[in-house]
Design an enzyme around this catalytic site. Structure first.
Site, short mmCIF file in Angstrom:
data_model
loop_
_atom_site.label_atom_id
_atom_site.label_comp_id
_atom_site.label_asym_id
_atom_site.label_seq_id
_atom_site.Cartn_x
_atom_site.Cartn_y
_atom_site.Cartn_z
N THR A 35 -15.56 38.73 -30.81
CA THR A 35 -16.68 38.17 -29.84
C THR A 35 -17.57 37.42 -30.57
OG1 THR A 35 -17.80 40.10 -29.69
CG2 THR A 35 -15.82 39.99 -28.37
N HIS A 36 -18.27 36.30 -30.00
CA HIS A 36 -19.21 35.74 -30.65
C HIS A 36 -18.88 35.11 -32.20
CE1 HIS A 36 -22.00 37.56 -27.54
NE2 HIS A 36 -21.00 38.43 -27.83
N ASN B 39 0.67 -1.26 -0.03
CA ASN B 39 -0.03 0.19 0.08
C ASN B 39 0.88 1.21 -0.23
OD1 ASN B 39 -2.03 -1.79 -0.02
ND2 ASN B 39 -2.59 -1.35 2.43
N LYS C 109 -6.56 18.81 -51.16
CA LYS C 109 -6.71 19.17 -49.89
C LYS C 109 -5.46 19.03 -48.94
CE LYS C 109 -10.61 18.23 -47.62
NZ LYS C 109 -11.11 19.16 -46.95
N ASN D 98 -5.18 18.93 -44.65
CA ASN D 98 -6.13 19.02 -43.54
C ASN D 98 -5.44 18.99 -42.16
OD1 ASN D 98 -8.34 18.35 -45.19
ND2 ASN D 98 -8.01 16.28 -45.30
N LYS E 61 -4.31 3.96 -12.19
CA LYS E 61 -2.96 3.96 -12.93
C LYS E 61 -3.38 4.23 -14.63
CE LYS E 61 -1.09 0.84 -9.75
NZ LYS E 61 -2.18 1.24 -9.04
N GLN F 233 -6.45 0.63 -7.40
CA GLN F 233 -5.55 -0.03 -8.43
C GLN F 233 -6.07 0.47 -9.94
OE1 GLN F 233 -3.86 -4.11 -8.56
NE2 GLN F 233 -5.42 -4.50 -10.07
N TYR G 87 -6.70 1.79 2.25
CA TYR G 87 -6.34 1.07 0.87
C TYR G 87 -7.76 0.40 0.54
CZ TYR G 87 -4.79 -1.08 -3.34
OH TYR G 87 -4.64 -1.57 -4.52
#
Ligand code: ARG
Length: 459
Positions: free
Chosen positions: A156-157, A111, A284, A286, A326, A323, A318
């Site tokens: 703005t907007h 632990n 294209k 992209n 992670k 576990q 614990y």
């Protein structure tokens, strides 16, 4: 057969399904280096305090280095039956050095071991994020310096609002990523305490020296409460929160780059190195890197919420639920670092299309506020009235299908008789940005000041 680690109490080994749901070695092998560093510090401390003989400690510490090199060169065989990285390392150590390996776990539990390993791992990631943010800020500073007086529309907007400078827009992101950087550093300082020696939850009767192991592992001090030390995951949540906020900034910028690189905007050209083509449409190019940054950010937000959900109902201390911390943090860290690096590359390589920026800056009556301000300053009109007069002039220009600067003086005077020829000076976008000299404003002189300030900060 029963488990070799706790087989004493068990008559039967685990069901295959039990093993599958229980094992974490598939992902926590990423903690190997931290686990071995923690164990080596622990062994040295056990010897220094007389809990372990010097010869056993030496065998353990050297054996652990052999295990580490086996893991690094890929010859180490990970076993799911051994559950996690801690058991895998200890079992291999036993093969290498024999019974002394069994003394390593004195005064320790998995632990406090896992809490230590994970803190060390997250701390490394905070340092990596620190470096990634600094690199990104430097790339933005280079853009800001080059384009301190290029004009572009401020929105703005997403509607044209007032002209701003390219440098000012870049520096807005420098401020955001700068705050991310300070959050990273705050988080690091707060999390840098050692859980090692908290043992299972209650501490230990062995005369361990927690200051010594804390120092050996680069922690500022041992954590003050053993229950907290093994239960706390707020350091991981803070990492994910800081990552989420920074990711949000990356995503907003990515969104702007997608818009700016479109044929409708043409504000920037992204480099070939950070773009892709289409398998059917030959024309294209992209902005895939920007789109993927925008998308991957969702995983970081998801990890933050997921770990909050894992933790919110857990009693002290614990629980195996923990576990599950992670994988969320690993995935978020990987994608945050990748997004930072990709953004840095895109920013370094992108070139601003200054003529398109300037044309767009002038469109949409962007200097209407300058006109209203001029009426206040030069004719003494109250701002609200000036706003009204300017609105009428905008409506007139709109009817004529021209810009404010293309109205004649006679047309202007027909709306407000105090207007003079001087008004045309403020209708140009360059004059507009140059006039915004208030602290933090878009004037090129102010932008250059901020660039210099940030260069000093990063020295
Ligand atoms: N693999 C475990 C984890 O990641 C290690 C700690 C196990 N502790 C325990 N009491 N079962 O959380």
């Amino acid at each position: 057969s029963s488990n070799q680690m706790w087989g004493g109490r068990f008559a039967a080994g685990p069901d295959a399904i039990m093993e599958a749901i229980n094992a974490s070695i598939g992902f926590d092998k990423r903690l190997a280096a931290q686990d071995i560093a923690g164990s080596r510090a622990h062994a040295a401390m056990l010897a220094a305090t007389g809990i372990l003989s010097d010869s056993d400690a030496k065998a353990i510490r050297e054996g652990l280095l052999t295990v580490l090199s086996e893991i690094e060169d890929g010859s180490f065989e990970f076993s799911t039956a051994l559950e996690d990285i801690h058991m895998n390392v200890e079992a291999r150590l036993k093969e290498l050095i024999g019974d002394a390996a069994g003394r390593l776990h004195t005064g320790r539990s998995r632990n406090d071991q896992v809490a230590t390993d994970f803190r060390l791992w997250v701390r490394d990631q905070l340092d990596a994020a620190d470096a990634g943010l600094v690199a990104l800020i430097r790339a933005l500073l280079a853009q800001a310096e080059a384009g301190a007086d290029w004009v572009m529309p401020g929105f703005t907007h997403l509607q044209t609002a007032q002209p701003v400078t390219w440098g000012h827009h870049m520096m807005a992101y420098v401020e955001m990523f700068g705050r991310d950087l300070s959050r990273v550093r705050d988080a690091r300082a707060r999390m840098n305490e050692s859980p090692l020696g908290a043992a299972a939850l209650a501490g230990t009767g062995f005369p361990v020296d927690r200051e010594m192991t804390a120092q050996a592992l680069g922690f500022d001090r041992p954590m003050a409460n053993s229950l907290d030390a093994v239960s706390a995951r707020d350091f991981a949540l803070e990492f994910l929160s800081v990552a989420s906020i920074s990711a949000m900034h990356l995503s907003r910028f990515a969104e702007e780059l997608v818009i700016w690189s479109s044929a409708q905007f043409r504000f920037v050209t992204l480099s070939d190195r950070f773009s892709t083509g289409s398998s059917i449409m030959p024309q294209k190019k992209n902005p895939d890197a920007a789109e993927l940054i925008r998308a991957k950010i969702g995983r970081i937000f998801g990890a933050n919420v997921a770990l909050m959900m894992v933790m919110k109902g857990l009693p002290l201390a614990y629980s195996k639920d923990m576990q599950e911390d992670k994988e969320q943090v690993f995935d978020a860290a990987d994608n945050w670092m990748l997004a930072l690096a990709a953004m840095e590359g895109m920013v370094r390589d992108m070139s601003a299309n200054t003529s398109a920026l300037e044309a767009a800056a002038a469109a949409g009556f962007s200097t209407a506020t300058d006109l209203a301000d001029w009426l206040v300053r030069e004719t003494g009109l109250p701002f609200r009235e000036a706003h009204h007069v300017t609105g009428s002039l905008v409506a007139m220009a709109e009817r004529k299908g021209c810009d404010l600067s293309e109205l004649t003086l006679e047309e202007m005077v027909s709306v407000k008789d105090t207007i003079t020829n001087d008004v045309f000076d403020v209708l140009g976008v360059h004059n507009s940005v140059a006039s915004r000299t208030s602290y933090g404003g878009t004037a090129p002189a102010r932008v250059r000041q901020q660039v210099a300030r940030w260069k000093e900060i990063l020295e």
